[in-house]
Design a protein around this motif. Structure first.
Motif, short mmCIF file in Angstrom:
data_model
loop_
_atom_site.label_atom_id
_atom_site.label_comp_id
_atom_site.label_asym_id
_atom_site.label_seq_id
_atom_site.Cartn_x
_atom_site.Cartn_y
_atom_site.Cartn_z
N GLY A 119 0.82 -1.20 0.00
CA GLY A 119 0.00 0.00 0.00
C GLY A 119 0.85 1.24 0.00
O GLY A 119 2.00 1.23 -0.46
N THR A 120 0.32 2.34 0.54
CA THR A 120 1.06 3.60 0.59
C THR A 120 2.29 3.44 1.48
O THR A 120 2.18 2.98 2.63
N PRO A 121 3.48 3.79 0.97
CA PRO A 121 4.69 3.58 1.78
C PRO A 121 4.69 4.44 3.04
O PRO A 121 4.19 5.56 3.06
N ILE A 122 5.24 3.87 4.10
CA ILE A 122 5.40 4.53 5.41
C ILE A 122 4.06 5.09 5.89
O ILE A 122 4.00 6.15 6.50
N ASP A 123 3.00 4.37 5.60
CA ASP A 123 1.67 4.83 6.00
C ASP A 123 1.59 4.87 7.53
O ASP A 123 2.14 4.01 8.22
N GLY A 124 0.92 5.88 8.03
CA GLY A 124 0.75 6.01 9.47
C GLY A 124 1.78 6.88 10.14
O GLY A 124 1.77 7.01 11.37
N VAL A 125 2.68 7.49 9.37
CA VAL A 125 3.68 8.40 9.92
C VAL A 125 3.40 9.79 9.37
O VAL A 125 3.35 9.98 8.14
N SER A 126 3.24 10.77 10.24
CA SER A 126 2.93 12.14 9.82
C SER A 126 4.16 13.01 10.00
O SER A 126 4.60 13.27 11.14
N SER A 127 4.75 13.45 8.89
CA SER A 127 5.95 14.27 8.92
C SER A 127 6.19 14.83 7.54
O SER A 127 6.07 14.12 6.54
N ARG A 128 6.56 16.11 7.46
CA ARG A 128 6.85 16.71 6.16
C ARG A 128 8.03 16.02 5.49
O ARG A 128 8.01 15.77 4.29
N VAL A 129 9.06 15.71 6.26
CA VAL A 129 10.24 15.06 5.69
C VAL A 129 9.88 13.66 5.19
O VAL A 129 10.29 13.23 4.11
N VAL A 130 9.10 12.94 5.99
CA VAL A 130 8.69 11.59 5.58
C VAL A 130 7.75 11.67 4.38
O VAL A 130 7.78 10.80 3.50
N ASP A 131 6.92 12.70 4.33
CA ASP A 131 6.04 12.87 3.17
C ASP A 131 6.85 12.95 1.88
O ASP A 131 6.47 12.36 0.85
N ALA A 132 7.95 13.70 1.90
CA ALA A 132 8.79 13.82 0.70
C ALA A 132 9.39 12.47 0.33
O ALA A 132 9.45 12.10 -0.85
N ALA A 133 9.83 11.71 1.33
CA ALA A 133 10.36 10.37 1.05
C ALA A 133 9.28 9.45 0.50
O ALA A 133 9.54 8.61 -0.36
N ARG A 134 8.06 9.61 1.00
CA ARG A 134 6.94 8.79 0.53
C ARG A 134 6.70 9.02 -0.97
O ARG A 134 6.47 8.08 -1.73
N VAL A 135 6.76 10.27 -1.40
CA VAL A 135 6.57 10.59 -2.81
C VAL A 135 7.68 9.95 -3.65
O VAL A 135 7.43 9.39 -4.72
#
Length: 613
Positions: A138-154
């Motif tokens: 599914g969506t990578p690193i789902d369940g973690v809220s962070s701007r830096v992690v959001d960029a990695a998720r993309v």
């Protein structure tokens, strides 16, 4: 089973290609963010400042570093209870999470994709890519809220879709006509979810045509053309046009070629968050590399300077800043010039060709054919090629693209004077102000401002060497109870890894050059006129000059001119500390140094006292 959305993977201890998971353990929100950051860079140091950014974004509390330490301790306790007591280790300036490729799904994904790209067997390559895609939940690193992690998720999502496209290419080449109907249905869903991805649209057109649905294939192409023009003001790319023309001209479903839209290579290492200074150098690099193509040859710029002066970091930072000027991508290769075992150009070319979407099985075996293919692929592209740590001009010559639309940035400890048409930028030490700002980034601006004079004194003691500054700063950052003033005397000794690397360079020097380096160590001066350079007593003046030139070529010594024009020798603080050990122990073979006593510490050079042990 679905042609694209493959199932199943072996159980893994750590998983981030979907909801964050670690053997069923539960973590608080901040701990989940820290763990996600460590897993994203598993096996590499993640700086504490980077973890602070991920947890608090732009508004960290004054106790942020201490709270990160608490989070890491809690994660360690949980992992220890799950049988992984040594998974996270402290390594300045942060932490490293260590795990094997079969323990983290991201590492397993990367390994499988790499094996597929290296394989000469397309059937096996398709199976490996299918297995890699099966690791996603599914969506990578789902369940973690962070701007830096959001960029990695993309970034992770983009990597997945690129691999998915590669897998579809193989399916189109290998699949039977009966399988195309299911494949076309799944591609239609993907195109609906990603309407601007021309490669997926071209693949859908090919699959539809192979099932005899020619009109639908053309309609997909027309819809894509309209979308691109209406929304982006762009015409379709070459693959869409070629496939549309093949469908219009071809008599049967097998006519259209399988699309092979090349990926845009972005292989630069990340730039450093604490990069400081070098404004003049960056402006010069921009002026030399950014202008539109002129003439028929690529623009080539060399960065040279002594060891550990920051050439690679400057090149990488400049290359990132120039990204918009090179829309077709950036290639990066480490050439191993300082290691005494330079990487063969043919090996580098093979990596470049794969980055330019040449399948591993299609990379020519002959080095000359690889070079010709490389020049052919780069002829109509605007690429920036970064060649780090070049051994000599011949190594670089073989890796130059064949078009004026490309540019090349080379770093080397040697002056590559025989590289035709190249501009040279000499990289020197940071100024005292730049060194102070770099220390402030590493130890924290509030701490540096509160001890401003001592921070500047420490920066001056490090003689403008970025590596010495970062190591001294990292040691301070790990010891918040230390004062900056005390650190100048407490950070003594030469780092084992640094000495081992210098010892390798030293072992390749001539006897005369080794003796000259020992005598420079005995002088204990970081800068002195060349007329004062101590000549080895048992060699003639010509051999002494050769020994000095050898030290310059090895990146251990700089030659420059003072304001009055007098030639001056400069030796870096790290090299000077090493030279002093060789002066005291000329036949030293080991790499473990005894630390100086407190009484002897004041006799050492300032930079030697500033280096972490």
């Amino acid at each position: 089973m679905s042609q694209i959305e493959v199932e199943g993977s072996q159980a893994m201890f750590f998983r981030i290609l979907g909801p964050l998971a670690a053997a069923g353990l539960s973590f608080a929100p901040r701990q989940r963010t820290v763990l996600a950051m460590l897993l994203l860079d598993a096996g590499r140091v993640v700086a504490v400042d980077r973890l602070v950014d991920a947890v608090w974004d732009a508004n960290p509390p004054s106790t942020a570093r201490e709270q990160i330490q608490i989070c890491v301790s809690a994660i360690r306790r949980a992992l220890r209870a799950a049988g992984r007591p040594d998974a996270i280790v402290r390594q300045a300036p942060g932490y490293v999470l260590r795990c094997a490729a079969d323990e983290l799904d991201l590492l397993a994904f990367d390994r499988l994709v790499a094996e597929a790209r290296e394989s000469d067997d397309e059937t096996r390559a398709a199976a490996l890519l299918r297995e890699a895609l099966g690791l996603w939940r599914g969506t990578p690193i789902d369940g973690v809220s962070s701007r830096v992690v959001d960029a990695a998720r993309v970034t992770l999502a983009e990597r997945r879709i690129c691999v998915l496209e590669e897998h579809v290419d193989l399916q189109l080449r290998l699949g039977a006509p009966a399988e195309m109907t299911e494949l076309a249905a799944e591609l239609a869903e993907l195109v609906a979810a990603h309407p601007f991805r021309e490669r997926l649209r071209a693949q859908l057109m090919t699959a539809l045509h192979r099932t005899g649905r020619r009109a639908e294939a053309l309609a997909v192409g027309r819809a894509g053309r309209k979308l691109l023009v209406d929304e982006l003001g762009l015409d379709p790319g070459a693959d869409l046009v070629r496939i549309e023309q093949a469908i219009l001209a071809g008599p049967g479903p097998a006519t259209p070629p399988v699309p092979a839209t090349p990926l845009v290579p972005r292989s630069l290492p990340p730039t450093s968050r604490d990069f400081t200074g070098r404004a003049d150098d960056l402006a010069r690099l921009h002026a030399l590399l950014a202008p539109a193509a002129r003439g028929t040859a690529p623009r080539v710029v060399t960065l040279d300077g002594r060891a550990w002066i920051g050439k690679t970091m400057l090149a990488v930072h400049a290359a990132h800043a120039l990204r918009e000027h090179f829309p077709d991508g950036q290639l990066f290769a480490r050439l191993g010039g300082a290691d005494g075992a330079p990487v063969a150009p043919a090996v580098v070319l093979a990596g470049f060709l794969r980055a330019l979407s040449v399948p591993a099985g299609a990379v020519p075996a002959d080095p000359d054919e690889r070079a010709a293919r490389y020049r052919d692929l780069t002829a109509d592209r605007s690429l920036l090629v970064v060649l780090d740590d070049a051994a000599d001009e011949r190594q670089v010559d073989a890796l130059l693209p064949g078009s004026a639309s490309c540019a090349v940035l080379v770093t080397s400890r040697r002056r590559l004077t025989a590289l035709a048409g190249a501009w040279r930028v000499a990289v020197g030490p940071l100024t005292a102000g730049e060194g102070t700002r770099l220390l402030a980034e590493v130890i924290g601006r509030d701490r540096a401002l509160a001890q401003a004079q001592d921070t500047r004194r420490l920066a001056e003691a490090c003689h403008g060497e970025p590596l010495a500054l970062r190591r001294a700063g990292a040691r301070l950052a790990a010891r918040p109870h230390w004062t900056v003033a005390a650190s100048v005397d407490r950070l003594t000794g030469l780092d084992d890894d640094l000495e081992a690397e210098l010892a390798e360079v030293h072992s390749r020097l001539s006897v005369a050059a080794r003796r000259l380096l020992r005598r420079i160590g005995a002088m204990g001066r970081a800068e002195f006129p060349t007329r004062l350079c101590p000549e080895p007593s048992d060699v003639d003046s010509g051999s002494a000059d050769d020994a000095m030139a050898e030290l310059v070529d090895a990146g251990l010594l700089d030659l420059t001119r003072a304001a009055d024009g007098e030639p001056v020798c400069r030796v870096g603080g790290i090299v000077l500390a090493f030279a002093r050990t060789r002066e005291r122990h000329p036949d030293r073979g080991g790499v473990v140094l005894a630390l100086p006593t407190a009484r002897a510490a004041h006799q050492r050079t300032p930079v030697a006292r500033a280096l972490p042990h």
